[in-house]
Scaffold this active site. Structure first.
Site, mmCIF file in Angstrom:
data_model
loop_
_atom_site.group_PDB
_atom_site.id
_atom_site.type_symbol
_atom_site.label_atom_id
_atom_site.label_comp_id
_atom_site.label_asym_id
_atom_site.label_seq_id
_atom_site.Cartn_x
_atom_site.Cartn_y
_atom_site.Cartn_z
ATOM 1 N N TYR A 58 42.154 51.296 45.203
ATOM 2 C CA TYR A 58 42.883 50.028 45.193
ATOM 3 C C TYR A 58 44.366 50.333 45.378
ATOM 4 O O TYR A 58 45.031 50.806 44.458
ATOM 5 C CB TYR A 58 42.674 49.281 43.874
ATOM 6 C CG TYR A 58 41.276 48.749 43.636
ATOM 7 C CD1 TYR A 58 40.325 48.720 44.639
ATOM 8 C CD2 TYR A 58 40.909 48.269 42.382
ATOM 9 C CE1 TYR A 58 39.048 48.231 44.401
ATOM 10 C CE2 TYR A 58 39.638 47.771 42.138
ATOM 11 C CZ TYR A 58 38.715 47.764 43.153
ATOM 12 O OH TYR A 58 37.447 47.273 42.910
ATOM 13 N N LEU A 211 34.229 34.029 41.137
ATOM 14 C CA LEU A 211 34.888 32.862 41.736
ATOM 15 C C LEU A 211 34.986 33.019 43.249
ATOM 16 O O LEU A 211 35.744 32.304 43.905
ATOM 17 C CB LEU A 211 36.282 32.649 41.133
ATOM 18 C CG LEU A 211 36.306 32.313 39.641
ATOM 19 C CD1 LEU A 211 37.740 32.129 39.152
ATOM 20 C CD2 LEU A 211 35.485 31.056 39.347
ATOM 21 N N ARG A 213 36.350 35.212 45.187
ATOM 22 C CA ARG A 213 37.705 35.511 45.663
ATOM 23 C C ARG A 213 38.592 34.266 45.714
ATOM 24 O O ARG A 213 39.421 34.101 46.597
ATOM 25 C CB ARG A 213 37.646 36.202 47.026
ATOM 26 C CG ARG A 213 36.844 37.490 46.968
ATOM 27 C CD ARG A 213 36.469 38.034 48.328
ATOM 28 N NE ARG A 213 35.696 39.266 48.164
ATOM 29 C CZ ARG A 213 34.379 39.301 47.929
ATOM 30 N NH1 ARG A 213 33.704 38.171 47.850
ATOM 31 N NH2 ARG A 213 33.754 40.441 47.765
ATOM 32 N N GLY A 214 38.364 33.384 44.757
ATOM 33 C CA GLY A 214 39.149 32.166 44.647
ATOM 34 C C GLY A 214 38.565 30.987 45.384
ATOM 35 O O GLY A 214 39.007 29.845 45.196
ATOM 36 N N SER A 217 37.189 28.553 42.917
ATOM 37 C CA SER A 217 38.019 28.439 41.713
ATOM 38 C C SER A 217 38.503 27.020 41.467
ATOM 39 O O SER A 217 38.960 26.687 40.377
ATOM 40 C CB SER A 217 39.241 29.355 41.832
ATOM 41 O OG SER A 217 40.109 28.887 42.859
#
Length: 336
Positions: A58, A211, A213-214, A217
């Site tokens: 990452y 979620l 990746r949003g 959401s």
């Protein structure tokens, strides 16, 4: 809000009912604020979250160093309760391009040495290869982690995005604490073969992408512009007609959430929590505000009527578009 605990399988540690996925604090979702990211990790620990998930790739180690700083600056009692979950093996070049996976035993031990240094810890609690290396038997990779356990550098073996056959082969080599895999209302492939296998073998699931990746959401707008460095700018589910279709699903879910007086995100996370005590959702909050909202899911109870309404609003396989671009799908050993 009372933080409950769940066990990572029959051989793993007890962890908080929600874990914190820290990837977005460093990479793939646009710019992040370092100070706010560290404050969010601290807030999660203070709320009783114990599981911190990262990967050595990452932002090429940035995320591990960020977590290391957050742990170093946290009160001792909170630092001691933190459990680290680390993925390794994904290869990248200086431009950030992906170039395969390395699960060779020598590489496993090399990756671990660097992660221990960046995190500033003397052991990693759960260690796992990010994706199956097609050129190295999973028995060899897991065996190398088992050797690290014998020497005290790792506590438990984990897996990530692998299918049922690979899970069985890995479990025959060493005890497996958990499988990390994408699982959400609109990513339910795990339910076909993988979840029955983990349950048969007593392996827990840490669910990422709860979620999407949003996307589900409740905060993602139809006209939002994504930077080229944002993973979602290339994700099929965020493109054109796919995006419009998927956001229509979100609006259907919003009606149910509003009737319960909770947010869309809380409803989506609570749904994953409802799937079983062997599943620990990872929430990818990058700010204290989003973390607080996610933690609120622990106070949401979904009864049979709620679950039926959610199933009707967002049926299995209702999402439009694959969960990864075609090139990345080629590296998945699990359900796509």
């Amino acid at each position: 809000m009372t933080m409950r605990t769940r066990n990572l399988g029959t051989t793993g540690p007890a962890v908080s009912a929600l874990g914190l996925g820290c990837m977005g604090m460093s990479a793939l979702y646009g710019d992040a604020d370092r100070a706010e990211s560290i404050a969010t990790v601290h807030a999660a620990l203070e709320a009783g979250v114990t599981l911190l998930d990262t990967g050595d790739f990452y932002a090429m180690g940035h995320n591990e160093m960020l977590i290391g700083e957050a742990l170093r600056t946290a009160p001792a009692a909170l630092r001691e309760q933190a459990l680290t979950s680390v993925k390794f093996g994904a290869l990248r070049d200086p431009e950030g391009n992906w170039s395969g996976y390395d699960g060779r035993p020598a590489a496993v031990k090399n990756f671990a040495a660097y992660s221990l240094q960046r995190l500033g810890v003397d052991h990693i609690d759960v260690y796992r290869i990010a994706r199956l290396d097609p050129d190295v038997p999973i028995e060899d990779t897991v065996g190398a982690i088992a050797e690290l356990i014998e020497k005290g550098y790792v506590r438990h073996v984990g897996l990530s995005e692998v299918g049922a056959e690979t899970i069985r082969r890995a479990a025959a080599t060493a005890p497996i604490a958990d499988l990390q895999i994408e699982y959400s209302l609109i990513s339910r492939g795990v339910e076909r073969d993988i979840l029955p296998t983990t349950r048969e073998l007593g392996i827990a699931v840490t669910a990422y992408g709860v979620l999407s990746r949003g996307l589900i959401s409740g905060h993602f707008s139809r006209d939002r512009q994504l930077a080229p460095t944002d993973f979602r700018a290339h994700s099929p589910r965020f493109q054109g007609e796919n995006l419009q279709h998927n956001l229509n699903l979100v609006e259907a879910l919003r009606k149910i959430a509003e009737q319960k007086g909770v947010t869309v995100a809380q409803t989506a996370i609570a749904w994953v929590l409802s799937r079983g005590e062997d599943i620990v959702p990872l929430v990818g909050a990058r700010t204290r505000e989003r973390l607080s909202e996610s933690l609120g899911a622990l106070d949401v109870t979904l009864d049979a009527a709620d679950l039926a309404a959610i199933e009707e609003a967002v049926p299995a396989d209702a999402a439009a578009g694959d969960r990864y671009p075609t090139a990345q799908l080629a590296h998945l050993d699990s359900e796509r």
